[in-house]
Each structure stands twice: as C-alpha cells, then as structure tokens.
Design an enzyme around this catalytic site. Structure first.
Site, short mmCIF file in Angstrom:
data_model
loop_
_atom_site.label_atom_id
_atom_site.label_comp_id
_atom_site.label_asym_id
_atom_site.label_seq_id
_atom_site.Cartn_x
_atom_site.Cartn_y
_atom_site.Cartn_z
CD GLU A 155 0.83 4.44 -7.57
OE1 GLU A 155 -0.17 4.08 -8.24
OE2 GLU A 155 1.34 5.56 -7.65
CD1 TRP A 156 -4.60 3.30 -3.32
CD2 TRP A 156 -3.65 5.19 -2.59
NE1 TRP A 156 -4.30 3.14 -1.99
CE2 TRP A 156 -3.72 4.27 -1.52
CE3 TRP A 156 -3.09 6.46 -2.38
CZ2 TRP A 156 -3.24 4.58 -0.25
CZ3 TRP A 156 -2.61 6.77 -1.11
CH2 TRP A 156 -2.69 5.83 -0.06
N GLY A 157 -2.90 4.50 -8.38
CA GLY A 157 -2.78 5.15 -9.68
C GLY A 157 -2.15 6.53 -9.62
CG ASP A 193 -9.43 2.35 -0.94
OD1 ASP A 193 -8.42 2.17 -1.64
OD2 ASP A 193 -9.43 2.28 0.30
CG ASP A 225 -2.29 0.58 0.98
OD1 ASP A 225 -2.42 1.38 0.04
OD2 ASP A 225 -3.22 0.30 1.77
C1 GLA Z 1 -5.95 1.47 1.46
C2 GLA Z 1 -6.10 0.47 0.31
C3 GLA Z 1 -7.27 -0.45 0.63
C4 GLA Z 1 -7.02 -1.17 1.94
C5 GLA Z 1 -6.80 -0.16 3.06
C6 GLA Z 1 -6.33 -0.83 4.34
O1 GLA Z 1 -7.03 2.33 1.52
O2 GLA Z 1 -6.28 1.12 -0.90
O3 GLA Z 1 -7.44 -1.39 -0.43
O4 GLA Z 1 -5.90 -2.02 1.80
O5 GLA Z 1 -5.80 0.79 2.70
O6 GLA Z 1 -6.10 0.08 5.37
#
Ligand code: GLA
Length: 406
Positions: A182-184, A204, A149
């Site tokens: 890393e969410w893009g 997310d 993450d």
């Molecule tokens: C981030 C990630 C999620 C999850 C949470 C856990 O938000 O993007 O998919 O793993 O952390 O805390």
C-alpha cells in the site's frame, strides 16, 4: 439455555476474529525471489514464467536463495459463475495450478498478485468483496506468496482491508507469505507487524539511480530517492516483518556501479531481495552482483536488523548493519557521479546502535576487514584505511570481530 448457547457462539466467533493471526514462521529473513513487473509489466504468459523458473535453477539463483517466483499484475481472467477468479485463458491456458506444480517441481515457490480494491492497478479484477474466496482459490492452486496492492482503494480503510485478507489467508489454511503493497500511505510499519510479512514503504521504484518520475497525482522514485525515504523506519523491521523499499532494478540497464550500489544498499537495509530483470538472459556482471554470496549473507543475517545511516559527509554516506556474532557490515555509498578518495579512521565510527543495543567499540575491539566486492581480506581496524569509491558506487566490508584483538 438458548441464550447461553448464543452467547457462547458469539464469544467463540469474536475470539476467532480478533485473534486471527498471520502465518508465523515465514520470512524469518528477508524474502528472496523474482517478480514479473519491473521487466515485463502486463506482458506475461506461462511460457515466460516457466522459462524464468528454469533459469532460476540453471543460473544458480535458486541455490543462492532466490526461492519465490512471483507473478505480478495481469495474470487474471474473469471470475467464474460462482465468483472464483480464473487465470487469463489466452496467456495462461494451462491454468495457475499447473503452473504452480511446474514451479514447485523446480524446488521453487510461487507467488501471485491481487489488490484490495475492486480493480488492480492494471485494471484486472481486485479482491474487494471476494477476499475469502480468493484466498481459498490461491490455497487450492498451491500459492505460497501473495502481493496485495492498493489501487482503486479510495473508499477502503487500509487496516481493515489488509487484516481482512490476512484473516482470509489464515482461514484458507495454506501458509502464504503476505506482502503488503500500500506504498507506505498509511504508515503500515506502525500497525502491520501482526498483519503482513513485509510492507512497501514507498511508491514504485523507477529504473534510474537518481531521479523522480513525476506524474499528476503520483510519482515513481529512483534508487537514491527510495533510500532516503527509509529514514526512521529501521526500528519497525525484524524477522517476520520487513520494510520493503520495492523490487530490484539490477540488470535493467543502469550502470554496473549503480547496480552494485543498489544491490548493496538493499542488502544493508535488510530489504526483501525480489529481482526484477530478465534472468533468462543476463550479463555476467549482473550475475556477479545478484549472486554475491557474501553480500547476500549481509541481507540474510539471522539477527535481522536493518542497517543504519550513521553519517553523511559531502556526498558520501556511511552505513552500518549489525550482524550476528558481533560482526558488522560497513558500506560507504558515493551519491555523486565522481570518484571519491576517502580515508577511513575507524575511531570516527564509534557508535551505539539503539535497535541492536550494541556498540561498534573501535577503541577496544579489533575487527578483521573483508572487502565483500573484491572478496579480499584488507587488514584490520587498527589502522586507518584509504579507499576510492567510484561515482554512484559503494565499497562494502564485513567487519569480523577478532577475538585475539590482533
Ligand atoms: C502498483 C505496484 C507495483 C505493481 C503495479 C502493477 O503500481 O506498486 O509494484 O504491482 O501496481 O500494476
């Protein structure tokens, strides 16, 4: 002489560092499994995880291809005096090694979660400064998959951080699938094919079909919003390196139509299929969706090409995914809440896919049409076809090229 020796050592070292590679041969099709986060968040313990392992076998999920059982955030305890991470002693009193052995004994693989920063998103110890040590620990425990993450990362370079963990995993020696989360933010699709086996493309997922959950500084996104954020990314995905539009929310409370649409679209996207519901107690409707073998086969197709949105027309979207052996998957998504009538005129869908380098060629080819949700043969592409698509739902077909052209 000493000088030459030093130079040789330096060259050998640089060679190792710059040519470290991710483990090849993993994730040749999009990974399938289950992850604890969407349903349980931080409330996990070894009994829940063992129960999920049992259910993956008993329900038939494992045999349908869902192989990875992944712990998400909050399994962690403290680091020991040498800096090695330990499991939370209250939630996982038997430790991760024993849990991994249990999961493996069921014919499954086990995944774990960490973060490139000093702390995970749930405030547990991150891997920053302990990357090699954590990778060693995971390998020792028998871990098969790492989700990594990006919280607490304000002073870290993403390329460096993810390559560092890739190298650490490589050095630890156990083939561990590397799932980058890393969410893009830094467009990993542009640089991470050599780093990870999959990378999140967005923030997310939120458990709704069509909404945004806005917070100060970040947002979570519904199914349609995440779908829209995949535009332009398909050329970056392929065997061993997938775009990851986040884990599934199927079975977590949306309508059956929405769940079917969500699952279908993730299959069309060649997305990793990581379930996020409580599989120990799921409805027959949920099972029927996530275990539809013919829909899963679209996702797992060996060609490994992400689907394309060919056209958008008044709330309907027309998606194609090239499949091995000249077949195509075809899906109409109804984004609206009302049922819609539509007449498919195949000639309108003559397209060239510049990723698969292939034409649909409805002028000269005939395809047999199979409805993947009703599991019925529905004629062929010589005739136009009238369909009704319920609100927030799909119709999905496999078009199988008919060699005789009949
Ligand atoms: C981030 C990630 C999620 C999850 C949470 C856990 O938000 O993007 O998919 O793993 O952390 O805390």
């Amino acid at each position: 002489m000493k000088h030459y020796l030093l130079t040789a050592v330096f060259i050998a070292f640089s060679f190792t560092v710059s040519f470290a590679q991710k483990f090849e041969g993993l994730a040749q099709t999009p990974p399938m499994g289950w992850n604890s986060w969407n349903k349980f968040a931080c409330n996990i313990d070894e009994n829940i995880i063992k129960g999920v392992a049992d259910a993956m076998v008993e329900t038939g999920l494992r045999d349908a291809g869902y192989i990875y059982l992944n712990l998400d955030d909050c399994w962690h305890g403290e680091r020991d005096s040498l800096g090695f991470i330990q499991a939370d002693p209250v939630k996982f009193p038997s430790g991760i090694k024993a849990l991994a052995d249990y999961v493996h004994s069921k014919g499954l693989k086990i995944g774990i979660y960490s973060d490139a920063g000093r702390k995970t998103c749930g405030g547990r110890p991150g891997s920053f400064g302990h990357e090699y040590q954590d990778a060693l620990q995971y390998a020792k425990w028998g871990i098969d998959y790492l989700k990594y993450d990006w919280c607490d990362s304000y002073d870290i370079n993403p390329v460096g951080a993810y390559n560092l963990m890739r190298d650490a995993l490589r050095a630890a020696g156990r083939p561990i699938l590397f799932s980058m989360c890393e969410w893009g933010s830094s467009k990993p699709w542009e640089w991470a094919a050599e780093t990870g086996h999959m990378w999140r493309t967005t923030g997310d997922i939120f458990n709704c079909f069509d909404c945004v959950d806005q917070h100060p500084g970040f947002a979570a996104y519904g199914v349609l919003q995440i779908l829209d954020m995949q535009n332009g990314l398909r050329k970056y995905a392929g065997p061993g390196h997938w775009n990851d539009p986040d884990m599934l929310e199927v079975g977590n409370g949306q309508t059956v139509n929405e769940d079917r649409a969500h699952f279908s679209m993730w299959c069309m996207l060649a997305a990793p299929l990581i379930l996020g519901n409580d599989i120990r107690s799921m409805s027959q409707e949920t099972k029927d969706i996530i275990m539809n073998k013919e829909v899963i086969a679209v996702n797992q197709d060996s060609l490994g090409v992400q689907g394309l949105r060919f056209a958008v027309e008044d709330g309907l979207e027309f998606w194609f995914k090239p499949l091995a052996g000249d077949d195509w998957a075809f899906c109409i998504l109804n984004r609206t809440t009302e049922p819609r009538e539509y007449t498919i005129d195949w000639q309108k869908f003559n397209l060239y896919d510049d990723v698969a380098k292939r034409f649909t060629d409805f002028d000269s080819k005939v395809y047999d049409v199979r409805n993947l949700w009703t599991k019925q043969a529905e004629g062929n592409t010589k005739k136009v076809k009238a369909v009704t698509i319920p609100g927030h739902d799909v119709v999905m077909y496999r078009l199988k090229v008919n060699k005789k052209g009949k």
